[in-house]
Scaffold this motif. Structure first.
Motif, PDB file in Angstrom:
ATOM      1  N   THR A  19      41.356  31.543  19.659  1.00 48.11           N
ATOM      2  CA  THR A  19      42.510  31.716  20.527  1.00 48.11           C
ATOM      3  C   THR A  19      42.405  30.782  21.710  1.00 48.11           C
ATOM      4  OG1 THR A  19      41.425  33.415  21.840  1.00 48.11           O
ATOM      5  CG2 THR A  19      42.686  34.154  19.930  1.00 48.11           C
ATOM      6  N   SER A  20      43.542  30.577  22.322  1.00 46.02           N
ATOM      7  CA  SER A  20      43.520  29.737  23.513  1.00 46.02           C
ATOM      8  C   SER A  20      42.872  30.501  24.648  1.00 46.02           C
ATOM      9  CB  SER A  20      44.941  29.324  23.886  1.00 46.02           C
ATOM     10  OG  SER A  20      45.641  30.435  24.401  1.00 46.02           O
ATOM     11  N   LYS A  21      42.316  29.755  25.570  1.00 47.69           N
ATOM     12  CA  LYS A  21      41.678  30.361  26.725  1.00 47.69           C
ATOM     13  C   LYS A  21      42.704  31.148  27.541  1.00 47.69           C
ATOM     14  CE  LYS A  21      38.696  29.097  30.631  1.00 47.69           C
ATOM     15  NZ  LYS A  21      38.680  30.449  31.080  1.00 47.69           N
ATOM     16  N   ALA A  22      43.945  30.668  27.560  1.00 49.95           N
ATOM     17  CA  ALA A  22      44.993  31.349  28.332  1.00 49.95           C
ATOM     18  C   ALA A  22      45.193  32.786  27.842  1.00 49.95           C
ATOM     19  CB  ALA A  22      46.293  30.572  28.249  1.00 49.95           C
ATOM     20  N   SER A  23      45.191  32.993  26.520  1.00 52.03           N
ATOM     21  CA  SER A  23      45.358  34.350  25.991  1.00 52.03           C
ATOM     22  C   SER A  23      44.185  35.235  26.373  1.00 52.03           C
ATOM     23  CB  SER A  23      45.488  34.317  24.469  1.00 52.03           C
ATOM     24  OG  SER A  23      46.659  33.664  24.090  1.00 52.03           O
ATOM     25  N   ALA A  24      42.990  34.691  26.255  1.00 54.17           N
ATOM     26  CA  ALA A  24      41.796  35.460  26.621  1.00 54.17           C
ATOM     27  C   ALA A  24      41.793  35.756  28.112  1.00 54.17           C
ATOM     28  CB  ALA A  24      40.536  34.698  26.220  1.00 54.17           C
ATOM     29  N   ASP A  25      42.226  34.793  28.923  1.00 51.51           N
ATOM     30  CA  ASP A  25      42.292  35.023  30.370  1.00 51.51           C
ATOM     31  C   ASP A  25      43.316  36.106  30.698  1.00 51.51           C
ATOM     32  OD1 ASP A  25      40.366  33.109  30.808  1.00 51.51           O
ATOM     33  OD2 ASP A  25      41.780  31.557  31.469  1.00 51.51           O
ATOM     34  N   LYS A  26      44.424  36.095  29.988  1.00 52.08           N
ATOM     35  CA  LYS A  26      45.497  37.051  30.270  1.00 52.08           C
ATOM     36  C   LYS A  26      45.134  38.466  29.820  1.00 52.08           C
ATOM     37  CE  LYS A  26      49.499  36.566  28.075  1.00 52.08           C
ATOM     38  NZ  LYS A  26      50.861  36.135  27.739  1.00 52.08           N
ATOM     39  N   TRP A  27      44.670  38.606  28.603  1.00 55.85           N
ATOM     40  CA  TRP A  27      44.427  39.921  28.022  1.00 55.85           C
ATOM     41  C   TRP A  27      42.975  40.368  28.099  1.00 55.85           C
ATOM     42  CZ3 TRP A  27      48.582  42.681  27.115  1.00 55.85           C
ATOM     43  CH2 TRP A  27      49.784  42.029  26.825  1.00 55.85           C
ATOM     44  N   GLY A  28      42.072  39.428  28.251  1.00 60.09           N
ATOM     45  CA  GLY A  28      40.646  39.731  28.204  1.00 60.09           C
ATOM     46  C   GLY A  28      40.093  39.337  26.847  1.00 60.09           C
ATOM     47  N   GLN A  29      38.976  38.637  26.839  1.00 61.43           N
ATOM     48  CA  GLN A  29      38.399  38.123  25.593  1.00 61.43           C
ATOM     49  C   GLN A  29      38.107  39.238  24.593  1.00 61.43           C
ATOM     50  OE1 GLN A  29      38.147  34.901  24.688  1.00 61.43           O
ATOM     51  NE2 GLN A  29      37.438  35.606  22.687  1.00 61.43           N
TER      52      GLN A  29
END
Length: 176
Positions: A19-29
């Motif tokens: 996944t993109s880092k943005a998704s992980a940053d937004k939702w949590g890894q």
């Protein structure tokens, strides 16, 4: 809670995808690592236009969560859908029948090698087609709204409302 074989069959987690880092940053890894579902925003925006009530939309979203590859249609059991949606299996069956009647979903019966029934396969191509039909209309509305916002954003531009003349009090103050 114990799981039945049918639950194990259709509850397999989605394949691991970077996944993109943005998704992980937004939702949590850790949340993203449990899986995610790609759903077009148009489905949510056009819910009323398509004629979906909230529960029908929830059923469609659950089916989308099992649709990982274009060529491999989802096949969750009614039991799994019922557990996820807090509905009875009969209610799930009714909602899917409504979606099928609306032309958004097509049920395809699945059988095991010995002839026993398995969970249905759900073809969502009707939903895809309906969203593709609505796309031009929604795109046009979005572009019109964007153009209207852009016109308002021009610095120093403050149009006077048409038909409005300065009041008599303002005219006399300027003339004096």
């Amino acid at each position: 809670m114990t799981t039945t074989n049918s639950q194990e069959d259709d509850a397999t987690p989605a394949p691991t995808i970077k996944t993109s880092k943005a998704s992980a940053d937004k939702w949590g890894q850790q949340v993203i690592e449990l899986g995610f579902c790609l759903v077009p925003s148009l489905l949510l925006r056009a819910q009323q236009r398509i004629g979906l009530n909230p529960t029908q939309l929830a059923v469609l979203l659950q089916l989308c969560d099992f649709w990982w590859d274009k060529e491999r249609k989802p096949y969750p059991s009614k039991e799994t859908l019922a557990l996820r949606l807090s509905l009875s299996e009969r209610q799930v069956q009714r909602y899917i029948a409504e979606l099928e009647q609306a032309g958004l979903v097509r049920r395809i019966e699945r059988r095991s090698a010995n002839g026993g029934k398995l969970s249905n396969i759900y073809d969502l191509s009707g939903l895809v087609k309906r969203l593709q039909e609505l796309e031009p209309e929604f795109r046009e509305a979005e572009e019109s709204a964007k153009a209207a916002r852009k016109a308002v954003e021009k610095p120093g531009f403050k149009p006077r409302p048409k038909g409005k003349q300065p009041s008599d009090a303002q005219s006399t103050a300027r003339d004096a």
